[in-house]
Design a protein around this motif. Sequence first.
Motif, PDB file in Angstrom:
ATOM      1  N   ASP A   1     -16.335  -4.162  11.329  1.00 57.21           N
ATOM      2  CA  ASP A   1     -17.602  -4.882  11.566  1.00 57.21           C
ATOM      3  C   ASP A   1     -17.424  -6.382  11.352  1.00 57.21           C
ATOM      4  OD1 ASP A   1     -18.749  -2.487  12.051  1.00 57.21           O
ATOM      5  OD2 ASP A   1     -19.737  -2.295  10.089  1.00 57.21           O
ATOM      6  N   GLY A   2     -16.512  -6.739  10.457  1.00 58.30           N
ATOM      7  CA  GLY A   2     -16.279  -8.155  10.172  1.00 58.30           C
ATOM      8  C   GLY A   2     -15.267  -8.778  11.132  1.00 58.30           C
ATOM      9  N   GLY A   3     -14.811  -8.012  12.109  1.00 61.85           N
ATOM     10  CA  GLY A   3     -13.862  -8.556  13.091  1.00 61.85           C
ATOM     11  C   GLY A   3     -12.448  -8.678  12.551  1.00 61.85           C
ATOM     12  N   ILE A   4     -12.113  -7.886  11.545  1.00 64.01           N
ATOM     13  CA  ILE A   4     -10.768  -7.969  10.958  1.00 64.01           C
ATOM     14  C   ILE A   4     -10.001  -6.685  11.264  1.00 64.01           C
ATOM     15  CG2 ILE A   4      -9.501  -8.151   8.769  1.00 64.01           C
ATOM     16  CD1 ILE A   4     -12.197  -9.751   7.935  1.00 64.01           C
ATOM     17  N   ALA A   5      -8.829  -6.844  11.835  1.00 70.38           N
ATOM     18  CA  ALA A   5      -8.040  -5.682  12.244  1.00 70.38           C
ATOM     19  C   ALA A   5      -7.217  -5.167  11.064  1.00 70.38           C
ATOM     20  CB  ALA A   5      -7.134  -6.070  13.409  1.00 70.38           C
ATOM     21  N   VAL A   6      -6.798  -3.907  11.182  1.00 68.54           N
ATOM     22  CA  VAL A   6      -6.097  -3.263  10.069  1.00 68.54           C
ATOM     23  C   VAL A   6      -4.693  -2.829  10.481  1.00 68.54           C
ATOM     24  CG1 VAL A   6      -6.092  -1.250   8.544  1.00 68.54           C
ATOM     25  CG2 VAL A   6      -8.227  -2.497   8.956  1.00 68.54           C
ATOM     26  N   ASP A   7      -3.771  -3.198   9.626  1.00 71.70           N
ATOM     27  CA  ASP A   7      -2.398  -2.716   9.696  1.00 71.70           C
ATOM     28  C   ASP A   7      -2.355  -1.613   8.631  1.00 71.70           C
ATOM     29  OD1 ASP A   7       0.436  -2.637   9.855  1.00 71.70           O
ATOM     30  OD2 ASP A   7       0.600  -4.110   8.238  1.00 71.70           O
ATOM     31  N   LEU A   8      -2.442  -0.365   9.071  1.00 69.25           N
ATOM     32  CA  LEU A   8      -2.634   0.725   8.100  1.00 69.25           C
ATOM     33  C   LEU A   8      -1.279   1.297   7.677  1.00 69.25           C
ATOM     34  CD1 LEU A   8      -4.561   2.524   6.497  1.00 69.25           C
ATOM     35  CD2 LEU A   8      -4.783   3.989   8.522  1.00 69.25           C
ATOM     36  N   ALA A   9      -1.062   1.291   6.373  1.00 71.55           N
ATOM     37  CA  ALA A   9       0.240   1.740   5.859  1.00 71.55           C
ATOM     38  C   ALA A   9       0.214   3.216   5.502  1.00 71.55           C
ATOM     39  CB  ALA A   9       0.599   0.923   4.617  1.00 71.55           C
ATOM     40  N   THR A  10       1.349   3.849   5.649  1.00 72.81           N
ATOM     41  CA  THR A  10       1.516   5.162   5.031  1.00 72.81           C
ATOM     42  C   THR A  10       1.970   4.875   3.600  1.00 72.81           C
ATOM     43  OG1 THR A  10       3.826   5.426   5.706  1.00 72.81           O
ATOM     44  CG2 THR A  10       2.138   6.198   7.247  1.00 72.81           C
ATOM     45  N   PRO A  11       1.449   5.623   2.625  1.00 73.55           N
ATOM     46  CA  PRO A  11       1.613   5.215   1.219  1.00 73.55           C
ATOM     47  C   PRO A  11       2.867   5.791   0.560  1.00 73.55           C
ATOM     48  CG  PRO A  11       0.115   7.056   1.350  1.00 73.55           C
ATOM     49  CD  PRO A  11       0.573   6.804   2.753  1.00 73.55           C
ATOM     50  N   THR A  12       3.858   6.114   1.364  1.00 76.99           N
ATOM     51  CA  THR A  12       4.945   6.955   0.840  1.00 76.99           C
ATOM     52  C   THR A  12       5.886   6.241  -0.122  1.00 76.99           C
ATOM     53  OG1 THR A  12       6.055   6.511   2.945  1.00 76.99           O
ATOM     54  CG2 THR A  12       4.914   8.611   2.735  1.00 76.99           C
ATOM     55  N   ALA A  13       5.698   4.926  -0.313  1.00 76.67           N
ATOM     56  CA  ALA A  13       6.583   4.223  -1.257  1.00 76.67           C
ATOM     57  C   ALA A  13       6.178   4.468  -2.703  1.00 76.67           C
ATOM     58  CB  ALA A  13       6.584   2.726  -0.953  1.00 76.67           C
ATOM     59  N   SER A  14       5.075   5.176  -2.922  1.00 75.15           N
ATOM     60  CA  SER A  14       4.695   5.422  -4.315  1.00 75.15           C
ATOM     61  C   SER A  14       3.992   6.767  -4.473  1.00 75.15           C
ATOM     62  CB  SER A  14       3.808   4.279  -4.805  1.00 75.15           C
ATOM     63  OG  SER A  14       4.003   4.083  -6.189  1.00 75.15           O
ATOM     64  N   PRO A  15       4.776   7.845  -4.591  1.00 78.44           N
ATOM     65  CA  PRO A  15       4.150   9.161  -4.744  1.00 78.44           C
ATOM     66  C   PRO A  15       3.343   9.233  -6.035  1.00 78.44           C
ATOM     67  CG  PRO A  15       6.536   9.363  -4.413  1.00 78.44           C
ATOM     68  CD  PRO A  15       6.237   7.917  -4.605  1.00 78.44           C
TER      69      PRO A  15
END
Length: 637
Positions: A72-86
């Motif tokens: 809604d704020g016009g900001i795009a997301v680079d979505l990470a997979t969280p696998t670096a920290s189980p």
Amino acid sequence: MDWPNGVDGLCYGGDYNPEQWPESVWDNDVALMREAGVNLVTIGVFSWAALEPREGEYDFGWLDRIMDRLHDGGIAVDLATPTASPPPWFTLAHPDALGERPDGTRQIHGSRDTYDVHAPAYREASLRIAGALAERYAAHPALAMWHVHNEYGTTSHSVHAERAFRAWLQGKYETLDALNRAWWGAFWSQRYSDWDQIMAPRATQYLTNPAQELDFKRFTSDALLDHYRAQRNLLHRAGPDIPITTNFVFGPWVPVDQWRWAGEVDLVAFDSYPGAADRTAEQHSALHADLARSWAGGDPWLLMEQSAGTVHTPDGSIPKGPGRMARHSMIHISRGSKGAMFFQWRSGRGGAEQWHSALVPHAGEHTRTFREVVDLGQALPALAETADEPVEADTAILWSPESWWATGGHASLPAPFDYFENVAQIHRVLRDRGVVADFASPEGDLSKYATVIAPSTYVLSSAASENLRWFTAGGGRLVASYLTGAVDEHCQVWLGGFLGGLTDLFGVRVLEHLPQPDGEVRALWNFGNAERFCELLEMRGAQCVTQYAGGELTEDRPAVTVNPFGKGEAWYVSCKLVDEAWDRLFEALELNGPGSAGVDVVDRGRWRYIINHTDTETRIGRTIVPAGGWAVDRRPE
Ligand code: GAL
């Protein structure tokens, strides 16, 4: 090359950790991001425990809400997979999936990067969480890019690693005889008679086998890549139009061969943290940027992380005074990055990195740091067009990850030797002369370069050796320095004069290595000094450029030589020259550019970037750049 979907022009933003803050802070975050011109944030990098609090039980509510709010704020997301920290539940349920050190110590949660990439349970859990994210968010309108994992580089010496290492070795050598030959197994009774006897290098009584160590690094690079690929393929299936990357990190501990990895990412992304307390942070930033551009094959790449202010590390910190954050950003953008991203958006109150700087510091938005963040964010849109153009270089410096790996730690070497320092020195001297150089893989395509410099490229494979021969014969100018081609791809010495078997190309043989005690210099006639290391040469047709002016064994012996070969020529520098001596050599080779020490001048197509790191105003052509400032102008015709 793909670009984050929906982000026009340059990317600006950074790692954002909303799960560390009450939701009441989020609206303020989005408002400040808009004020600062932030258009991309990376979320989820270390959010596994928040997303999957118990095995197989997901909590996506908070991520849904922040993704929507950002969109809604016009900001795009680079979505990470969280696998670096189980999360802790994982590590307790699967103790065999934790990393092991060479001495057998098994790590446990309490920090990050605590996993064994070879362990089936970790692989399975990684794919499960990545799959759940893919399914839920692949079609989310805020999703601009996937960011797999974080800074691959964690090594494990576990039984799982061992098993996988043996399989990798079988694939590579096929027979134990071939492996025993490659590893020089006759030495110290290291001949293997069964594949199961081979270990991931462990803590040993004394020196380890260099060929085994180097293969283990290559194997780890491949295994990490395999973990990346499995996630990438899954994410790609869920949303084929979303670009996928992972953020490369750079350091001697990182067993990742970026030359091999770069083709596997849609966009090369790189985290640049010049060494702690490093007074040459600008130099290192420029080197990082040139490496990233070169890994990307000249395509735009993305600076995924840098620090907005002080980097807090156990061994020191670098403050960033007024303008320095912008200048560092411009170093990267001028050298090919399509944007400037940071770790992190907002400084955390707690946790191991609680003193790390951020775009919004602990003191809040009414600060110098945030004002500078806003200023830079407002300036970037005007540069979008300039950053679509390529940086052209006709000089390349060889970058050999294998030479770094093979000479680090307790490596068996003719003398203490710092490979990276030698590469950085060449880059530094060229940069101070205004030359923007690419990096190139020793086995890569060199045909577009007029000059290739091989700074102490210790490991030279047979393929790399042939590559250099072909380059020089075809008209290239090759400049190599001491210890280049000392060993081959199995860390075995190149017999008959070293030099990767290229003694005919250089017209010299190296007869002896002569390490020098620290502080002792050896003078070269009319050239400056050498320090730490030199070699005794035998001339085999080369011309002598300069000689040693003294020293036991070296007096009046050739120090720097040149040999015509095919349509090109091969220069050899048989010692570790000091900066001034390299500068003299580059002067003779007419390697010059428009910049100078303290002022970066980098051309991108029709545009010229000028970054003034000095405390006095400078004028380049008709452009005047204030002290500590930067400018982008049309390139002179
Ligand atoms: C990077 C890492 C970030 C953060 C940062 C601190 O290596 O990806 O998560 O730890 O360093 O400088």
